[in-house]
Design a protein around this motif. Structure first.
Motif, PDB file in Angstrom:
ATOM      1  N   GLU A 166       0.804  -1.215   0.000  1.00  0.00           N
ATOM      2  CA  GLU A 166       0.000   0.000   0.000  1.00  0.00           C
ATOM      3  C   GLU A 166       0.839   1.269   0.000  1.00  0.00           C
ATOM      4  O   GLU A 166       0.411   2.299  -0.513  1.00  0.00           O
ATOM      5  CB  GLU A 166      -0.909   0.001   1.231  1.00  0.00           C
ATOM      6  CG  GLU A 166      -1.684  -1.312   1.379  1.00  0.00           C
ATOM      7  CD  GLU A 166      -2.773  -1.235   2.433  1.00  0.00           C
ATOM      8  OE1 GLU A 166      -2.600  -0.525   3.429  1.00  0.00           O
ATOM      9  OE2 GLU A 166      -3.810  -1.903   2.223  1.00  0.00           O
ATOM     10  N   GLY A 167       2.014   1.185   0.575  1.00  0.00           N
ATOM     11  CA  GLY A 167       2.847   2.362   0.731  1.00  0.00           C
ATOM     12  C   GLY A 167       3.150   3.100  -0.557  1.00  0.00           C
ATOM     13  O   GLY A 167       3.025   4.324  -0.607  1.00  0.00           O
ATOM     14  N   PRO A 168       3.580   2.376  -1.593  1.00  0.00           N
ATOM     15  CA  PRO A 168       3.922   3.107  -2.808  1.00  0.00           C
ATOM     16  C   PRO A 168       2.791   4.009  -3.271  1.00  0.00           C
ATOM     17  O   PRO A 168       3.036   5.131  -3.709  1.00  0.00           O
ATOM     18  CB  PRO A 168       4.193   1.986  -3.808  1.00  0.00           C
ATOM     19  CG  PRO A 168       4.728   0.885  -2.968  1.00  0.00           C
ATOM     20  CD  PRO A 168       3.942   0.952  -1.696  1.00  0.00           C
ATOM     21  N   LEU A 170       0.084   5.110  -1.370  1.00  0.00           N
ATOM     22  CA  LEU A 170      -0.335   6.090  -0.374  1.00  0.00           C
ATOM     23  C   LEU A 170       0.741   7.125  -0.097  1.00  0.00           C
ATOM     24  O   LEU A 170       0.450   8.284   0.158  1.00  0.00           O
ATOM     25  CB  LEU A 170      -0.693   5.378   0.932  1.00  0.00           C
ATOM     26  CG  LEU A 170      -1.881   4.442   0.866  1.00  0.00           C
ATOM     27  CD1 LEU A 170      -2.118   3.819   2.228  1.00  0.00           C
ATOM     28  CD2 LEU A 170      -3.116   5.191   0.412  1.00  0.00           C
ATOM     29  N   LEU A 171       1.988   6.686  -0.137  1.00  0.00           N
ATOM     30  CA  LEU A 171       3.067   7.526   0.360  1.00  0.00           C
ATOM     31  C   LEU A 171       3.854   8.196  -0.748  1.00  0.00           C
ATOM     32  O   LEU A 171       4.156   9.373  -0.687  1.00  0.00           O
ATOM     33  CB  LEU A 171       4.004   6.645   1.175  1.00  0.00           C
ATOM     34  CG  LEU A 171       4.344   7.061   2.593  1.00  0.00           C
ATOM     35  CD1 LEU A 171       3.131   7.648   3.280  1.00  0.00           C
ATOM     36  CD2 LEU A 171       4.873   5.865   3.349  1.00  0.00           C
ATOM     37  N   TYR A 172       4.193   7.442  -1.758  1.00  0.00           N
ATOM     38  CA  TYR A 172       5.190   7.939  -2.690  1.00  0.00           C
ATOM     39  C   TYR A 172       4.616   8.378  -4.026  1.00  0.00           C
ATOM     40  O   TYR A 172       5.131   9.282  -4.648  1.00  0.00           O
ATOM     41  CB  TYR A 172       6.249   6.867  -2.922  1.00  0.00           C
ATOM     42  CG  TYR A 172       6.922   6.436  -1.656  1.00  0.00           C
ATOM     43  CD1 TYR A 172       7.814   7.282  -1.004  1.00  0.00           C
ATOM     44  CD2 TYR A 172       6.654   5.204  -1.091  1.00  0.00           C
ATOM     45  CE1 TYR A 172       8.428   6.905   0.169  1.00  0.00           C
ATOM     46  CE2 TYR A 172       7.268   4.806   0.090  1.00  0.00           C
ATOM     47  CZ  TYR A 172       8.151   5.657   0.708  1.00  0.00           C
ATOM     48  OH  TYR A 172       8.747   5.293   1.871  1.00  0.00           O
ATOM     49  N   LEU A 173       3.571   7.720  -4.480  1.00  0.00           N
ATOM     50  CA  LEU A 173       3.013   8.070  -5.771  1.00  0.00           C
ATOM     51  C   LEU A 173       2.387   9.447  -5.658  1.00  0.00           C
ATOM     52  O   LEU A 173       1.274   9.597  -5.200  1.00  0.00           O
ATOM     53  CB  LEU A 173       1.967   7.031  -6.163  1.00  0.00           C
ATOM     54  CG  LEU A 173       1.911   6.698  -7.649  1.00  0.00           C
ATOM     55  CD1 LEU A 173       3.247   6.097  -8.086  1.00  0.00           C
ATOM     56  CD2 LEU A 173       0.786   5.735  -7.928  1.00  0.00           C
TER      57      LEU A 173
END
Lengths: 204, 204
Positions: A166-168, A170-173
């Motif tokens: 999920e991080g990519p 929620l956080l980075y994209l």
DNA sequence: AATCTAACCGGGGTAAAGTCCGTTTATGCT
DNA sequence: AGCATAAACGGACTTTACCCCGGTTAGATT
């Protein structure tokens, strides 16, 4: 009197008008998001567009983020059904590693499709932002266990894989609204990465 | 007209008073965080405590999150030095997989130590929240390549591993201020998980 | 149907993030 | 040193999330 043998259901059912307003607000929010983007959905404006008072909005969804969480949960329900009782490899019955891969692909697709709502769903407040103890963590944890992954702290590994999933997004994209071709490319790339992660972690 | 042949150095050096105010604000912020917690550091209050106008705070750090980002970068500098030019396995010169493991452990430690600031550093604003294109991603990417990981979309895998490393702390670890024993346990667990991830991804 | 109560509704009020613009000041040039 | 100018400064202003509390109403009980 009511002859219920098990009378203590949830404290009380939601009142009819309250339920009606919840629907109304969710629909209005959805429409406003489509029209002007999630970041322009203000509480005052939402209340006005829906024709209710501001207090009502806060009563239904405790916070601004709460609206987007509710929207996200609603959208998620059909996917969850497929996971919990659909055909393999997504649903129950297949090899756990295949299920992990399929779950990841589905989840990535879902998050990309609901990118704007998902990001808006994480207010900077205290507890876990989106998908609290949602399906993702429990599901990953169970499948890892079933696949026989040897780790003394399985919870941590679960957290890390959930974050990898999920991080990519929620956080980075950062892209506010990925273009059409962009979305497809991201999906392919992230799905491949997830597959590599899961297969290598599960059969070393 | 200006006859500069190479006029385009950095736009201009930072003015002395500006630099002084930056330091003053960072120190004041640090103190306020220690005293009352990061969530109680408001812009008005910070400006007042530092004895400058609110506009000044916004000029130095474009946003509230910007203050915490600056604080985090400052704290990070010494760790970055060790990574870029310290002894192996953290610094250059060793086996890439060992370096990845060491980097992860160091980064987890750093994030746990600066948990409050790190979380405050991610405002829900547009671009990448914390550790923008920070060292983490570049470093992971280079080491993965050097370790000979075969993936057609190495960028995606990099993003996912970065998320596995930072996500648990930024996204899921809800505890506002982990207790002493708790911190140690989390560190152990996350470090082990990271080691498993990296070793299995790198030598399948 | 009358009544009672808990839940709901509304909209004005507060605090904090972020913007604007007129004023002051550091710095490079002559 | 004197001057020009770009940058920094300050604080009033705007916007928005979230709180509060008196008035209203749905729904159970009799």
């Amino acid at each position: 009197m009511d002859g219920d043998l098990i009378p203590l259901e949830r404290p009380r059912a939601e009142r009819a008008d309250a339920a009606r307003n919840r629907r109304l607000l969710l629909d209005t929010a959805r429409r406003m998001i489509d029209e002007t983007g999630a970041e322009n959905v203000t509480m005052d404006c939402l209340a006005e567009q829906a024709g209710v008072g501001k207090g009502t909005v806060y009563r239904r969804f405790r916070t601004r983020a709460g609206i987007f969480v509710a929207l996200l949960e609603e959208a998620e329900r059909t996917f969850q059904q497929r996971v919990l009782s659909g055909p393999p490899p997504l649903g129950p019955g297949g090899d756990p590693v295949d299920r992990l891969i399929a779950y990841g692909q589905g989840r990535i697709t879902f998050l990309l499709d609901n990118h704007a709502v998902a990001r808006a769903a994480m207010g900077q407040n205290r507890p876990v932002p989106v998908a609290g103890p949602g399906l993702t963590r429990i599901h990953i944890r169970v499948l890892l266990e079933r696949a026989g992954v040897g780790a003394t702290h399985l919870d941590a590994l679960t957290l890390q894989l959930a974050a990898a999933l999920e991080g990519p997004i929620l956080l980075y994209l950062a892209t506010p609204d990925p273009a059409e071709g962009e979305r497809e490319r991201s999906l392919q790339a992230l799905a491949e990465g997830w597959k590599i992660l899961v297969t290598r972690v599960c059969h070393p």
